[in-house]
Write a protein that holds these residues in place. Structure first.
Motif, mmCIF file in Angstrom:
data_model
loop_
_atom_site.group_PDB
_atom_site.id
_atom_site.type_symbol
_atom_site.label_atom_id
_atom_site.label_comp_id
_atom_site.label_asym_id
_atom_site.label_seq_id
_atom_site.Cartn_x
_atom_site.Cartn_y
_atom_site.Cartn_z
ATOM 1 N N LEU A 1 -4.303 -1.080 0.829
ATOM 2 C CA LEU A 1 -4.663 -0.306 2.024
ATOM 3 C C LEU A 1 -5.931 -0.869 2.655
ATOM 4 O O LEU A 1 -6.026 -1.045 3.878
ATOM 5 N N GLY B 1 -2.609 0.236 -4.750
ATOM 6 C CA GLY B 1 -2.329 0.781 -3.432
ATOM 7 C C GLY B 1 -3.569 0.849 -2.556
ATOM 8 O O GLY B 1 -3.540 0.465 -1.390
ATOM 9 N N ALA C 1 0.837 -1.204 0.000
ATOM 10 C CA ALA C 1 0.000 0.000 0.000
ATOM 11 C C ALA C 1 0.869 1.250 0.000
ATOM 12 O O ALA C 1 0.662 2.171 -0.803
ATOM 13 N N ALA D 1 -1.487 2.015 -10.392
ATOM 14 C CA ALA D 1 -0.689 1.964 -9.161
ATOM 15 C C ALA D 1 -1.530 2.391 -7.966
ATOM 16 O O ALA D 1 -1.504 1.760 -6.907
ATOM 17 N N MET D 2 -2.338 3.452 -8.160
ATOM 18 C CA MET D 2 -3.214 3.915 -7.076
ATOM 19 C C MET D 2 -4.256 2.853 -6.744
ATOM 20 O O MET D 2 -4.593 2.645 -5.567
ATOM 21 N N ALA E 1 2.896 1.537 -3.435
ATOM 22 C CA ALA E 1 2.057 1.781 -4.615
ATOM 23 C C ALA E 1 1.409 3.154 -4.556
ATOM 24 O O ALA E 1 1.350 3.868 -5.566
ATOM 25 N N ILE E 2 0.946 3.566 -3.373
ATOM 26 C CA ILE E 2 0.298 4.880 -3.282
ATOM 27 C C ILE E 2 1.339 5.987 -3.470
ATOM 28 O O ILE E 2 1.101 6.972 -4.182
#
Lengths: 239, 221
Positions: free
Chosen positions: A211, A207, A25, A203-204, A28-29
């Motif tokens: 999360l 992430g 998470a 990617a978000m 990636a974020i």
């Protein structure tokens, strides 16, 4: 499925997964935000405002994904009387409500400069708002009984009933011709979006999913602990 | 079938002998509708423009008013336990009670809707599709509402909770119901909207008693 009905086993699994999901998470974020805010180009029509998309679209996906997770967990809890599935559904609800809220707020912030209005009653927006109310109704129902297991069972049935709204959210832009633009990523042919924008977006999404997994593990652990304390207190008063 | 009719008749009789339910739903809608001329101003054109949606919203709120009582009284005095043990399957019990609720509260309301429409200055060309859309839409509202009523049995503040659970789910009925009236007022055919309302009813009729039975079973267990 029954292997994970044992809370202790679930906790062991959760603890070994948690470092991985949190690391994914965070990475990636961070990568998605850096690429999205600095490396990706501004849109030729929308300008810099397009960057709201990197938060808005993944949270919209999560809003639907979390509700579907809740529906699957609720079905598992009802059919196999699976105690941990019940806790998973209940623990997921506030996280899903938060994602839905973020989606609505970022959408309004994007809509003001782009459409000239904070809110319109189009099909996509209305169905997402309904999804938000379904989350709130689920949370309220789960906590409305003196006996928590009673609330969990009632809420499970509601999660299954309310799931009818998820396909409506997904396909609302195809069924009704309204202000919200149609899907551009999840299409059967190639996505109608440039790679420089698609990479940070995905990617978000990864992430946010990681999360969600991390928060879910933490919340289920807390719920198991709370049930244990409740059981011990009941024993004490009876003892 | 005999048990089903007996239960249906009992509930309808109870509702009409107490007399409050049916009269209350109609009176409540009249009062909701009456509030709007004070709120938005009494200009006939404005009222005529929003009349279709207003009558529909008033009907929706009126049926919310009595929904939380749908299973509550029988749950409290133990009748529901007896019905649970009886020969009638639980989904049929739920269906009979919902049908009785619809007859006691929505049918008087459907009869009263032309009156409400006149109060709001709606042109007479909209009346047939208003009554027809109400006749097709209100059973769906009662059926979906029944799930909410069954889920909140024994909950704290059940009345508010039922509204929170049910109102998001009945929005499609409201959309197509008001759209049917709007269509016939503007000279279009209300047929597609009425067909969609019928489709919603046909989907709700077999599916919702199933969910109600599941909810009742965990309330009684």
């Amino acid at each position: 499925m029954h292997r994970f009905a044992n809370p202790a086993r679930f906790q062991r699994l959760g603890r070994s997964l948690l470092p991985w999901t949190s690391a994914i998470a965070a990475v990636a974020i961070a990568a998605g935000l850096t690429l999205g805010l600095f490396a990706s180009p501004a849109d030729y029509q929308q300008g810099e405002t397009v960057r709201i998309m990197y938060v808005h679209v993944p949270s919209a996906w999560m809003a639907m994904f979390v509700y579907t997770t809740m529906a699957v967990a609720s079905a598992t809890a009802l059919v196999w009387k699976h105690p941990v599935a019940e806790l998973v559904a209940e623990a997921a609800a506030p996280i899903g409500a938060a994602f839905t809220f973020i989606c609505l707020v970022t959408g309004a912030l994007w809509g003001q400069p782009m459409w000239g209005t904070w809110w319109v009653w189009d099909a996509r927006l209305t169905s997402v708002l309904v999804l938000f109310f379904l989350y709130l109704g689920y949370i309220a129902l789960a906590h409305a009984f003196d006996d928590p297991s009673r609330g969990a069972k009632a809420a499970s049935i509601l999660a299954l009933v309310g799931w009818v709204n998820v396909p409506i959210v997904k396909f609302s832009v195809d069924w009704w011709n309204t202000l919200h633009q149609p899907a551009s990523i999840t299409r059967f042919d190639a996505p109608a979006i440039d790679t420089a924008m698609l990479v940070p977006l995905l990617a978000m999404a990864v992430g946010f999913t990681a999360l969600f997994a991390s928060l879910l593990i933490l919340r289920v652990e807390a719920a198991i602990a709370a049930r244990r304390i409740r059981a011990l207190r009941l024993l004490e008063t009876r003892g | 079938m005999k048990a089903f009719t007996a239960l249906l008749l009992r509930d309808v009789q109870l509702a009409f002998r107490q007399g409050a339910d049916a009269a209350m739903a109609v009176l409540f809608s009249v009062m909701v509708v009456m509030l709007f001329p004070f709120g938005v101003g009494p200009e006939p054109e404005i009222l005529a423009g929003i009349a279709a949606g207003l009558v529909w919203v008033a009907a929706l709120l009126a049926s919310m008013l009595s929904l939380d009582r749908l299973f509550q009284a029988d749950y409290e005095d133990g009748t529901l336990d007896a019905l649970f043990m009886g020969p009638l399957p639980l989904f049929a019990v739920a269906l009979a009670k919902v049908l009785a609720h619809w007859i006691a509260t929505s049918v008087p309301l459907i009869v009263a809707t032309p009156l409400l429409a006149i109060l709001l200055n709606m042109p007479a060309s909209g009346f047939p599709s208003l009554v027809l859309s109400m006749a097709l839409g209100t059973p769906t509202i009662s059926l979906i509402g029944g799930i909410g009523a069954a889920l909140t049995l024994g909950a704290r503040r059940a009345g508010v909770l039922v509204a929170l659970l049910v109102l998001p789910l009945v929005i499609p009925v409201l959309i197509f119901g008001a759209a049917a009236v709007e269509a016939s007022l503007t000279g279009l055919s209300p047929r597609p909207h009425l067909l969609l309302l019928g489709a919603l009813l046909l989907a709700a009729l077999p599916l919702t008693p199933w969910a109600m039975a599941a909810a009742l079973r965990q309330a009684l267990a």
